[in-house]
Design a protein around this motif. Structure first.
Motif, PDB file in Angstrom:
ATOM      1  N   VAL B  53       8.221  -6.406   6.634  1.00 35.41           N
ATOM      2  CA  VAL B  53       7.463  -5.362   7.331  1.00 35.41           C
ATOM      3  C   VAL B  53       6.247  -5.012   6.479  1.00 35.41           C
ATOM      4  CG1 VAL B  53       7.461  -2.997   8.208  1.00 35.41           C
ATOM      5  CG2 VAL B  53       9.519  -4.407   8.442  1.00 35.41           C
ATOM      6  N   VAL B  54       5.073  -5.111   7.062  1.00 40.27           N
ATOM      7  CA  VAL B  54       3.844  -4.647   6.412  1.00 40.27           C
ATOM      8  C   VAL B  54       3.361  -3.446   7.219  1.00 40.27           C
ATOM      9  CG1 VAL B  54       1.480  -5.200   5.761  1.00 40.27           C
ATOM     10  CG2 VAL B  54       3.242  -6.978   5.644  1.00 40.27           C
ATOM     11  N   THR B  55       3.331  -2.283   6.591  1.00 37.93           N
ATOM     12  CA  THR B  55       2.994  -1.078   7.359  1.00 37.93           C
ATOM     13  C   THR B  55       2.063  -0.144   6.591  1.00 37.93           C
ATOM     14  OG1 THR B  55       3.875   0.897   8.474  1.00 37.93           O
ATOM     15  CG2 THR B  55       5.132   0.063   6.587  1.00 37.93           C
ATOM     16  N   ASP B  56       1.147   0.441   7.324  1.00 36.82           N
ATOM     17  CA  ASP B  56       0.353   1.523   6.758  1.00 36.82           C
ATOM     18  C   ASP B  56       1.280   2.661   6.369  1.00 36.82           C
ATOM     19  OD1 ASP B  56      -2.269   0.779   6.602  1.00 36.82           O
ATOM     20  OD2 ASP B  56      -2.839   1.542   8.565  1.00 36.82           O
ATOM     21  N   VAL B  57       0.963   3.329   5.273  1.00 42.22           N
ATOM     22  CA  VAL B  57       1.747   4.509   4.894  1.00 42.22           C
ATOM     23  C   VAL B  57       1.529   5.616   5.922  1.00 42.22           C
ATOM     24  CG1 VAL B  57       2.012   6.335   3.172  1.00 42.22           C
ATOM     25  CG2 VAL B  57       1.736   3.950   2.438  1.00 42.22           C
ATOM     26  N   GLN B  58       0.259   5.828   6.254  1.00 44.23           N
ATOM     27  CA  GLN B  58      -0.053   6.888   7.211  1.00 44.23           C
ATOM     28  C   GLN B  58      -0.402   6.285   8.559  1.00 44.23           C
ATOM     29  OE1 GLN B  58      -3.135   9.124   5.029  1.00 44.23           O
ATOM     30  NE2 GLN B  58      -1.573  10.681   4.663  1.00 44.23           N
ATOM     31  N   LEU B  59       0.276   6.726   9.587  1.00 45.62           N
ATOM     32  CA  LEU B  59       0.039   6.228  10.933  1.00 45.62           C
ATOM     33  C   LEU B  59      -0.543   7.336  11.786  1.00 45.62           C
ATOM     34  CD1 LEU B  59       3.395   4.284  11.291  1.00 45.62           C
ATOM     35  CD2 LEU B  59       1.137   3.303  10.859  1.00 45.62           C
ATOM     36  N   ARG B  60      -1.316   6.934  12.776  1.00 48.50           N
ATOM     37  CA  ARG B  60      -2.009   7.935  13.598  1.00 48.50           C
ATOM     38  C   ARG B  60      -1.067   8.600  14.588  1.00 48.50           C
ATOM     39  NH1 ARG B  60      -7.645   4.678  14.972  1.00 48.50           N
ATOM     40  NH2 ARG B  60      -8.341   4.510  12.816  1.00 48.50           N
ATOM     41  N   HIS B  61       0.032   7.927  14.906  1.00 46.39           N
ATOM     42  CA  HIS B  61       0.913   8.465  15.932  1.00 46.39           C
ATOM     43  C   HIS B  61       2.280   8.787  15.312  1.00 46.39           C
ATOM     44  CE1 HIS B  61      -2.143   7.565  18.881  1.00 46.39           C
ATOM     45  NE2 HIS B  61      -2.229   6.332  18.404  1.00 46.39           N
ATOM     46  N   HIS B  62       3.329   8.273  15.899  1.00 42.26           N
ATOM     47  CA  HIS B  62       4.673   8.671  15.507  1.00 42.26           C
ATOM     48  C   HIS B  62       5.141   7.939  14.247  1.00 42.26           C
ATOM     49  CE1 HIS B  62       4.848  10.756  19.288  1.00 42.26           C
ATOM     50  NE2 HIS B  62       4.557   9.645  19.928  1.00 42.26           N
ATOM     51  N   GLY B  63       5.727   8.705  13.334  1.00 38.70           N
ATOM     52  CA  GLY B  63       6.330   8.116  12.159  1.00 38.70           C
ATOM     53  C   GLY B  63       5.323   7.872  11.052  1.00 38.70           C
ATOM     54  N   SER B  64       5.857   7.344   9.932  1.00 40.00           N
ATOM     55  CA  SER B  64       5.015   7.005   8.791  1.00 40.00           C
ATOM     56  C   SER B  64       5.546   5.705   8.205  1.00 40.00           C
ATOM     57  CB  SER B  64       5.096   8.101   7.727  1.00 40.00           C
ATOM     58  OG  SER B  64       6.396   8.113   7.149  1.00 40.00           O
ATOM     59  N   GLY B  65       4.785   5.148   7.265  1.00 41.00           N
ATOM     60  CA  GLY B  65       5.256   3.932   6.609  1.00 41.00           C
ATOM     61  C   GLY B  65       6.578   4.149   5.905  1.00 41.00           C
ATOM     62  N   HIS B  66       6.749   5.345   5.348  1.00 36.99           N
ATOM     63  CA  HIS B  66       7.994   5.645   4.650  1.00 36.99           C
ATOM     64  C   HIS B  66       9.184   5.672   5.604  1.00 36.99           C
ATOM     65  CE1 HIS B  66       5.567   6.443   1.195  1.00 36.99           C
ATOM     66  NE2 HIS B  66       4.967   7.473   1.754  1.00 36.99           N
ATOM     67  N   SER B  67       8.995   6.311   6.759  1.00 33.57           N
ATOM     68  CA  SER B  67      10.114   6.382   7.708  1.00 33.57           C
ATOM     69  C   SER B  67      10.413   5.001   8.286  1.00 33.57           C
ATOM     70  CB  SER B  67       9.807   7.389   8.829  1.00 33.57           C
ATOM     71  OG  SER B  67       8.643   7.043   9.546  1.00 33.57           O
ATOM     72  N   ILE B  68       9.370   4.190   8.499  1.00 36.01           N
ATOM     73  CA  ILE B  68       9.598   2.818   8.981  1.00 36.01           C
ATOM     74  C   ILE B  68      10.356   2.016   7.934  1.00 36.01           C
ATOM     75  CG2 ILE B  68       8.450   0.639   9.546  1.00 36.01           C
ATOM     76  CD1 ILE B  68       6.243   2.340  10.874  1.00 36.01           C
ATOM     77  N   SER B  69       9.961   2.199   6.675  1.00 33.67           N
ATOM     78  CA  SER B  69      10.633   1.484   5.589  1.00 33.67           C
ATOM     79  C   SER B  69      12.115   1.853   5.531  1.00 33.67           C
ATOM     80  CB  SER B  69       9.958   1.823   4.258  1.00 33.67           C
ATOM     81  OG  SER B  69      10.649   1.224   3.194  1.00 33.67           O
ATOM     82  N   ALA B  70      12.392   3.159   5.602  1.00 34.57           N
ATOM     83  CA  ALA B  70      13.784   3.601   5.544  1.00 34.57           C
ATOM     84  C   ALA B  70      14.575   3.059   6.730  1.00 34.57           C
ATOM     85  CB  ALA B  70      13.831   5.135   5.525  1.00 34.57           C
ATOM     86  N   PHE B  71      13.958   3.079   7.905  1.00 34.11           N
ATOM     87  CA  PHE B  71      14.634   2.590   9.117  1.00 34.11           C
ATOM     88  C   PHE B  71      14.908   1.093   9.008  1.00 34.11           C
ATOM     89  CE2 PHE B  71      14.810   0.987  13.469  1.00 34.11           C
ATOM     90  CZ  PHE B  71      15.659   1.902  14.074  1.00 34.11           C
ATOM     91  N   ALA B  72      13.922   0.346   8.510  1.00 35.56           N
ATOM     92  CA  ALA B  72      14.088  -1.109   8.388  1.00 35.56           C
ATOM     93  C   ALA B  72      15.218  -1.449   7.431  1.00 35.56           C
ATOM     94  CB  ALA B  72      12.777  -1.740   7.915  1.00 35.56           C
ATOM     95  N   LYS B  73      15.242  -0.732   6.305  1.00 36.09           N
ATOM     96  CA  LYS B  73      16.289  -0.999   5.307  1.00 36.09           C
ATOM     97  C   LYS B  73      17.672  -0.626   5.842  1.00 36.09           C
ATOM     98  CE  LYS B  73      13.877  -2.520   1.775  1.00 36.09           C
ATOM     99  NZ  LYS B  73      14.095  -3.891   1.239  1.00 36.09           N
ATOM    100  N   LYS B  74      17.696   0.417   6.686  1.00 34.55           N
ATOM    101  CA  LYS B  74      18.965   0.818   7.288  1.00 34.55           C
ATOM    102  C   LYS B  74      19.430  -0.251   8.271  1.00 34.55           C
ATOM    103  CE  LYS B  74      21.022   4.607   9.975  1.00 34.55           C
ATOM    104  NZ  LYS B  74      20.740   5.861  10.723  1.00 34.55           N
ATOM    105  N   GLN B  75      18.479  -0.796   9.010  1.00 38.02           N
ATOM    106  CA  GLN B  75      18.818  -1.841   9.973  1.00 38.02           C
ATOM    107  C   GLN B  75      19.309  -3.094   9.273  1.00 38.02           C
ATOM    108  OE1 GLN B  75      18.918  -0.068  13.014  1.00 38.02           O
ATOM    109  NE2 GLN B  75      18.009  -1.872  13.940  1.00 38.02           N
ATOM    110  N   ASP B  76      18.582  -3.484   8.221  1.00 40.77           N
ATOM    111  CA  ASP B  76      18.907  -4.716   7.512  1.00 40.77           C
ATOM    112  C   ASP B  76      18.368  -4.609   6.084  1.00 40.77           C
ATOM    113  OD1 ASP B  76      19.233  -7.230   6.471  1.00 40.77           O
ATOM    114  OD2 ASP B  76      18.243  -8.283   8.125  1.00 40.77           O
ATOM    115  N   PRO B  77      19.245  -4.399   5.105  1.00 38.92           N
ATOM    116  CA  PRO B  77      18.780  -4.212   3.724  1.00 38.92           C
ATOM    117  C   PRO B  77      18.006  -5.404   3.175  1.00 38.92           C
ATOM    118  CG  PRO B  77      21.074  -3.533   3.957  1.00 38.92           C
ATOM    119  CD  PRO B  77      20.706  -4.219   5.239  1.00 38.92           C
ATOM    120  N   SER B  78      18.135  -6.549   3.800  1.00 40.35           N
ATOM    121  CA  SER B  78      17.427  -7.732   3.286  1.00 40.35           C
ATOM    122  C   SER B  78      15.960  -7.768   3.716  1.00 40.35           C
ATOM    123  CB  SER B  78      18.128  -9.006   3.753  1.00 40.35           C
ATOM    124  OG  SER B  78      17.931  -9.218   5.142  1.00 40.35           O
TER     125      SER B  78
END
Lengths: 135, 123
Positions: B53-78
């Motif tokens: 996952v390559v994500t901006d830290v700050q997003l213009r709409h819903h969520g942030s890079g941090h929340s996406i990162s946490a969600f991705a790791k929760k879905q699949d730690p690899s």
């Protein structure tokens, strides 16, 4: 399943999910923004191969909006077949400036839009509101 | 073969930035899925084929890079996550949250990012 913001992603109380496959990035950018203006969620890919990987991976979509001629091993008609096979309830809209609708099997798509695509929002809102395939 | 292809989920609210980087990564041989915010990213992460996952830290709409990162790791730690940002403070925050992986600062060099992805994929 809850999404990132803790909202339910059950069908019926969520935004329409669209897989947009278009290799011309300026067209893709414009179409994606048009769809997001409707409040829909859009996943953008540039090839049918990328789109098929998403479908094979188990992502649920409500609508496929795809160009036909794209680079890669497979084309938009292959992507449409993958969606028909894995997600029979999803609507399929194919776009092309080269291929005619009559050159494609009827069961492969619900709507064909020749390029340049005009009045996309109205066409898609009508399609998504209908239960009967529109050709 | 498709099994060898790295699948990248690219999340940015900046359409031109997202498209430019996406086209570059495709030119490097990656499969790329583009999303605009955390909601779209979360749905895309339902697929089992996302490697990076390559994500901006700050997003213009819903969520942030941090929340996406946490969600991705929760879905699949690899799943590997690369956070990018043009806001220095946000990058510092990302670095502090080191479990979310390293961050690249905008304007980053696409080639550097590509090499980082390859390193994460062990190539």
């Amino acid at each position: 399943m809850d999404n990132l913001l803790g909202k339910s992603s059950d069908a019926g109380d969520r935004a329409v999910r669209v897989l947009l496959a278009e290799d011309e990035f300026l067209i893709r950018l414009d179409v994606a923004e048009t769809l997001r203006d409707l409040g829909w969620h859009v996943f953008e890919v540039s090839t049918a191969d990328e789109g098929i990987a998403i479908i094979d991976g188990g992502t649920q979509i409500d609508l496929l909006l795809s160009d036909i001629n794209m680079p890669g091993e497979r084309d938009g008609s292959d992507l449409a077949r993958a969606v028909r096979s894995k997600l029979p309830g999803a609507k399929i809209v194919l776009m092309s400036g080269l291929v005619r609708a009559r050159a494609l099997p009827d069961q492969l798509f619900d709507l064909f839009m020749p390029k340049p695509v005009l009045d996309l929002q109205t066409a898609l809102l009508t399609l998504m509101a209908s239960q009967v395939p529109t050709r | 073969m498709s099994e060898a292809i790295t699948h990248v989920l690219l999340v940015s609210g900046d359409g031109l930035e997202r498209t430019t980087l996406g086209e570059y990564l495709r030119g490097c041989g990656f499969h790329v899925i583009e999303a605009i915010d955390g909601d779209e990213a979360a749905i895309a992460l339902e697929t089992k084929s996302i490697d990076i996952v390559v994500t901006d830290v700050q997003l213009r709409h819903h969520g942030s890079g941090h929340s996406i990162s946490a969600f991705a790791k929760k879905q699949d730690p690899s799943i590997e996550v690369i956070l990018v940002s043009n806001v220095e403070q946000a990058v510092k925050t990302a670095v502090d949250l080191c479990e979310e992986g390293p961050a690249e600062v905008l304007p980053y060099h696409p080639e550097k990012l590509m090499r980082r992805i390859q390193e994460l994929r062990g190539r």
